[in-house]
Design an enzyme around this catalytic site. Structure first.
Site, mmCIF file in Angstrom:
data_model
loop_
_atom_site.group_PDB
_atom_site.id
_atom_site.type_symbol
_atom_site.label_atom_id
_atom_site.label_comp_id
_atom_site.label_asym_id
_atom_site.label_seq_id
_atom_site.Cartn_x
_atom_site.Cartn_y
_atom_site.Cartn_z
ATOM 1 N N SER A 1 -9.460 4.938 -23.052
ATOM 2 C CA SER A 1 -10.455 4.246 -23.526
ATOM 3 C C SER A 1 -11.306 3.229 -22.427
ATOM 4 C CB SER A 1 -10.089 3.555 -24.640
ATOM 5 O OG SER A 1 -11.180 3.042 -25.419
ATOM 6 N N HIS B 1 -9.818 9.306 -31.334
ATOM 7 C CA HIS B 1 -9.929 8.613 -30.134
ATOM 8 C C HIS B 1 -8.344 8.310 -29.855
ATOM 9 C CE1 HIS B 1 -11.075 5.960 -27.107
ATOM 10 N NE2 HIS B 1 -10.530 5.001 -27.466
ATOM 11 N N ASP C 1 -13.696 12.766 -31.533
ATOM 12 C CA ASP C 1 -13.583 11.260 -31.500
ATOM 13 C C ASP C 1 -14.703 10.372 -32.107
ATOM 14 O OD1 ASP C 1 -13.356 8.687 -30.467
ATOM 15 O OD2 ASP C 1 -12.569 9.238 -28.320
#
Length: 921
Positions: free
Chosen positions: A768, A878, A845
């Site tokens: 991330s 994600h 995502d």
């Protein structure tokens, strides 16, 4: 990007300080573990008999005899002690031999000379051998993970253990509830073996000196119930404050990170029967439901409209009518759920039960982003005939940086008048420039505090609204950009303090986190329209998500802080006048504590999270007359497991870069030898206000790398991260990635210069924001220090990420176009100077869109850069979990890193075919 350090929660250390804020449904999500808590309490009471409990902190074995050290000098000293222990055994053996009087002194001297010559020759040969090995290129000596030295019965940490959660400490959550008559110390207990399904226990019954306690009360006898012939099983439970009803959610279906849809039922405690929340729509998918504080009504949102069900009538009253795809009532849209409330609720009852505040969100101008699902159909709907072979597409209203934001209004509902109204206050932000980040009712006064900021989160306005008079005013206005150039973080920790003249509180007030001399501290504002606070805390340290609780009877505020160290957490108390600051936890030893208080702050679940084996205990607070302590979790199984395994040696230290002192932890292999040359992996997150280096216990993927593969793993919390002061945090504003990457590179150079580090084998990885930082560091470093990198779900251009998060740290692209250009991963020629890098991303995502990775790949293609590998995961969001994807992520990281440090990627740049042996054709 809230909470991203915990995306792969089962692999990261517990309770890193990006703890997500509790939403309104926290009671339901934590009740199931309370039974274990109460069972442990009961076991200890039975075992102790009439023995008076004490407040002594239990002592537990550390993770390993030499698993921790504060600095390199301490660690070297410990290693020397280990060597002395070995030498003492030899010494004792030789001493016994020397007592033999029959050995002639000359002969003994000759033996010593011959032995000395032999040992000297052996040492010289070993030195020559090691010297030759030191000049070998890393690729000539492949690392064999299975050959890592091991002594005694110690075992290595395995990937299966980490992925399977075997190293996670057992941790119980308590669902503290307030009694119908204000009783403190009540617990909601769900699913306990041998007990009714849902009960209320009184923790005070465990204290021999307690008086006025309540008997155990059954709310739901069974873990199932029937309505109109349907057999139903509770997924979440919400008792009414008077404990006469239970709101039960069944058939839960996840929506976004925090939100879900469910069917709701009202369960009657006395009759043990249930009825639907809406009798005319049993199968309606409700987004949110919450009790009135008076236990006489439930407000809920369905299809983005709000409804009210009064228990006295089966009729449901519709509060709003224009909710739908573009208008949300009482629930947040995607970006507000993710970046503002970190929860599923935008509905707030006042304590009197007469008024409801709720957010109206208008998404009509927000562009949509399509999320594609190629394997699954999350909607649960069958495709139309002829469309079976097309992916399912979910269009999400997602405001990217610079794009139109949802516009929000705070509305109020007067229950007695069945009227929705708005209170306009002069001097506010324009609708397109407004963020509403917190709503706090002032008890039953009919007044509410509303926290607002501008779109870029650097101007704060606190508004006090009187809903009875339908008027309001601005009580605080702060331009943080002028103060330190930084931003306001989203917070929902403001605590209302009611007036009590007889107890030294002549006016209402509230406690809020304020900025004081470069650090976050607590201020007490009283009266409520006073803009100058009473300073409750001060110093070169910070409060953490404070206050934790307020004891209104004794005017005591409890809070967690970094007073002892930026990487520890201790529990403190202070009086409301700012005096009598006291430590509740033992600050003479290091600790990383968390706390969960009962409603009246008379009791607390104290969580010791490290550095040693975590434990939990319920204690009474110092002002409570019923003093006791009960340990509810010791994690003995984890302690035994730690004794049998060789865990990394953790070296905590600091480095100074450009005058800023940064926290670092180095994870060394269990049998670290300073004479060897080790590969080094840097692991980071690095997001604004986050923290990865801490004294919390955790055996994660990084621990596996050090323990099993024998590599060194280093983490440095660079500038921009939290708990080291606002000056270090806010310097990154408008140019995120620049200073953070520099801090990684400069720290890596320090490690590269160490004698025990192989500077040719250095890598970096993150997920991330950490994925973005990995690529940014490789870009800025251009192969000078790091040779390899692994980025998972990275942002590659901040114009692609959501507006509220991004603009808080970068301003808008219209305001700061050059900054966005600088922060994007665009210098792909510099990436080409690294040996190789890996990028992985989930195709579905909905947070960091696949667009980020695809755009980077296009840049690499245009520049002819080929020194990278890519792995994408269909239908994974994600967190990358769909169809075994999470395990594949870590297997890929593991194998790719081994190949990198074995020098495999050095042989791929100019690959040539092997000669074909004609004899084998």
């Amino acid at each position: 990007m809230a909470g991203h350090p915990e995306e792969n929660a089962q692999l990261l250390s517990t309770e890193q300080e990006s703890m997500s804020r509790n939403s309104s449904d926290s009671v339901a999500s934590t009740a199931s573990t309370t039974s274990l808590v109460f069972d442990r309490i009961g076991e200890r009471v039975a075992a102790n008999g009439s023995e008076k409990p004490t407040m002594v902190t239990p002592k537990f074995p550390p993770r390993g005899e030499r698993a921790y050290a504060d600095d390199e000098h301490t660690q070297i000293h410990l290693e020397e002690e280990e060597e002395k222990d070995y030498d003492m055994e030899d010494g004792a053996f030789l001493t016994n031999g020397a007592t033999n009087k029959s050995v002639d002194k000359k002969l003994r001297r000759l033996i010593w000379i011959i032995g000395g010559v032999f040992i000297g020759a052996w040492v010289l040969a070993l030195f020559i051998f090691l010297g030759k090995q030191a000049y070998k290129h890393s690729s000539e000596s492949p690392h064999d993970p299975q050959a890592t030295s091991s002594r005694g019965s110690g075992k290595k940490v395995t990937m299966d253990q980490v992925m399977g959660g075997q190293w996670r400490a057992t941790k119980h959550s308590i669902s503290w509830i307030e009694g119908a008559n204000g009783e403190d110390g009540l617990l909601l207990e769900q699913g306990s073996v041998g007990k009714d399904y849902l009960i209320v226990e009184d923790v005070r019954t465990q204290s021999p000196s307690a008086v006025g306690t309540l008997d155990t009360m059954t709310l739901m006898k069974n873990g199932y119930f029937e309505v109109a012939g349907r057999s139903l099983t509770p997924s979440k439970v919400y008792p009414s404050k008077d404990l006469k009803k239970v709101l039960v959610a069944t058939d839960v279906q996840s929506n976004w990170r925090h939100s879900f849809y469910a069917k709701y039922w009202i369960f009657d405690v006395e009759t043990q029967t249930a009825e639907p929340l809406d009798p005319v729509d049993l199968d309606g998918r409700v987004q949110l439901a919450s009790w009135s504080p008076k236990s006489d009504a439930i407000v809920f949102t369905r299809d983005n409209n709000m409804y009210l069900r009064k228990l006295a009538s089966p009729t449901v009253v519709q509060i709003t009518v224009d909710g739908g795809p573009e208008f949300f009532y009482g629930v947040p849209d995607w970006v507000y759920e993710e970046e503002v409330f970190a929860g599923a609720s935008a509905t707030w009852w006042d304590d009197s039960g007469k008024y409801i505040a709720f957010l109206r969100t208008n998404e009509s101008e927000v562009p949509e982003y399509p999320v594609q699902y190629f394997v699954s159909r999350p909607s649960g709907k069958d495709p139309l005939p002829g469309e079976e072979n097309y992916p399912e597409v979910r269009e999400i209203k997602y405001p990217k940086a610079g794009a139109p934001n949802p516009t929000v209004d705070l509305l109020f509902y007067d229950i007695s008048k069945a009227e929705v109204f708005e209170v306009k206050i002069a001097g506010g932000f324009e609708p397109k420039d407004l963020l509403i980040t917190e709503v706090v009712w002032a008890g039953s006064t009919g007044k509410a505090l509303i926290r607002e900021t501008n779109r870029e989160s650097d101007v704060l306005r606190v508004v006090l609204v009187d809903v009875v008079a339908r008027e309001g005013k601005t009580v605080r206005f702060t331009d943080i950009a002028k103060l330190d150039g930084g931003w306001f973080e989203v917070s929902e920790d403001t605590r209302y303090i009611p007036a009590d003249p007889a107890n030294g509180r002549p006016h209402d007030g509230y406690i809020d986190t304020i900025i004081h001399e470069n650090y976050d501290h607590l201020g007490y504002f009283t009266p409520m329209d006073n803009s100058e606070p009473i300073l409750l805390t001060s110093g070169d340290w910070e409060v953490v998500k404070a206050p934790s609780a307020v004891d209104l009877k004794n005017n005591i505020v409890y809070f967690i802080s970094t007073k002892e160290s930026p990487i520890t957490r201790q529990l403190y108390s202070v009086k409301l006048d700012g005096t009598d600051l006291k430590a509740i936890t033992d600050t003479s030893t290091e600790g990383y504590y968390g706390a969960s208080f009962s409603k009246g702050a008379g009791y607390v679940l104290l969580n010791y999270n490290g550095p040693n084996i975590p434990w939990q205990k319920v204690i009474s607070t110092p002002s409570n007359d019923n003093q006791y302590t009960h340990i509810i979790e010791e994690n003995k199984g984890l302690a035994d497991m730690a004794k049998k395994h060789e865990l990394p040696i953790l070296i905590y230290q600091t480095v100074t870069v450009d005058g800023f002192e940064l926290q670092v932890v180095e994870r060394r292999p269990p049998h670290f030898n300073p004479k060897k040359k080790y590969p080094v992996l840097f692991y980071l997150y690095g997001g604004p206000g986050s923290q990865t280096v801490s004294k919390s216990f955790g055996v994660d993927f990084q621990s596996y790398i050090a323990s099993n593969l024998g590599y060194i793993v280093v983490t440095v919390d660079g500038r921009g991260t939290g708990f080291i002061g606002r000056k270090a945090r806010t310097i990154i504003r408008g140019n995120i990635g620049h200073y953070e990457a520099r801090d990684q590179i400069e720290t890596a150079k320090i490690w590269a210069s160490k004698k025990y580090v192989d500077e040719s084998r250095m890598a970096i990885w993150g997920w991330s924001y950490g994925g973005f930082m990995t690529l940014k560091t490789l870009e800025q470093d251009a192969g000078e220090t790091f040779s390899y990198g692994m980025a998972v779900a990275p942002v590659t251009d901040w114009r692609f990420y959501d507006s509220i998060y991004t603009e808080r740290y970068m301003h808008t692209p219209q305001h700061n176009p050059g900054g966005y250009d600088n922060t994007s991963i665009s210098d792909v020629k510099s990436l080409a100077k690294n040996v190789r890098f890996l990028v992985m991303h989930g195709v579905a995502d909905d947070n960091v869109h696949m667009q980020n990775t695809l755009t980077l790949l296009d840049k690499l293609d245009l520049a002819g850069v080929e020194n990278y590998d890519v792995h994408v995961f269909p239908d994974s969001d994600h967190s990358i979990y769909f169809h075994n994807a999470n395990r594949i992520v870590y297997d890929k990281l593991n194998n790719w890193l081994i190949n990198a440090f074995n020098g495999e990627w050095l042989r791929t740049a100019n690959a040539v075919p092997l000669e074909i042996d004609a004899a084998k054709v």
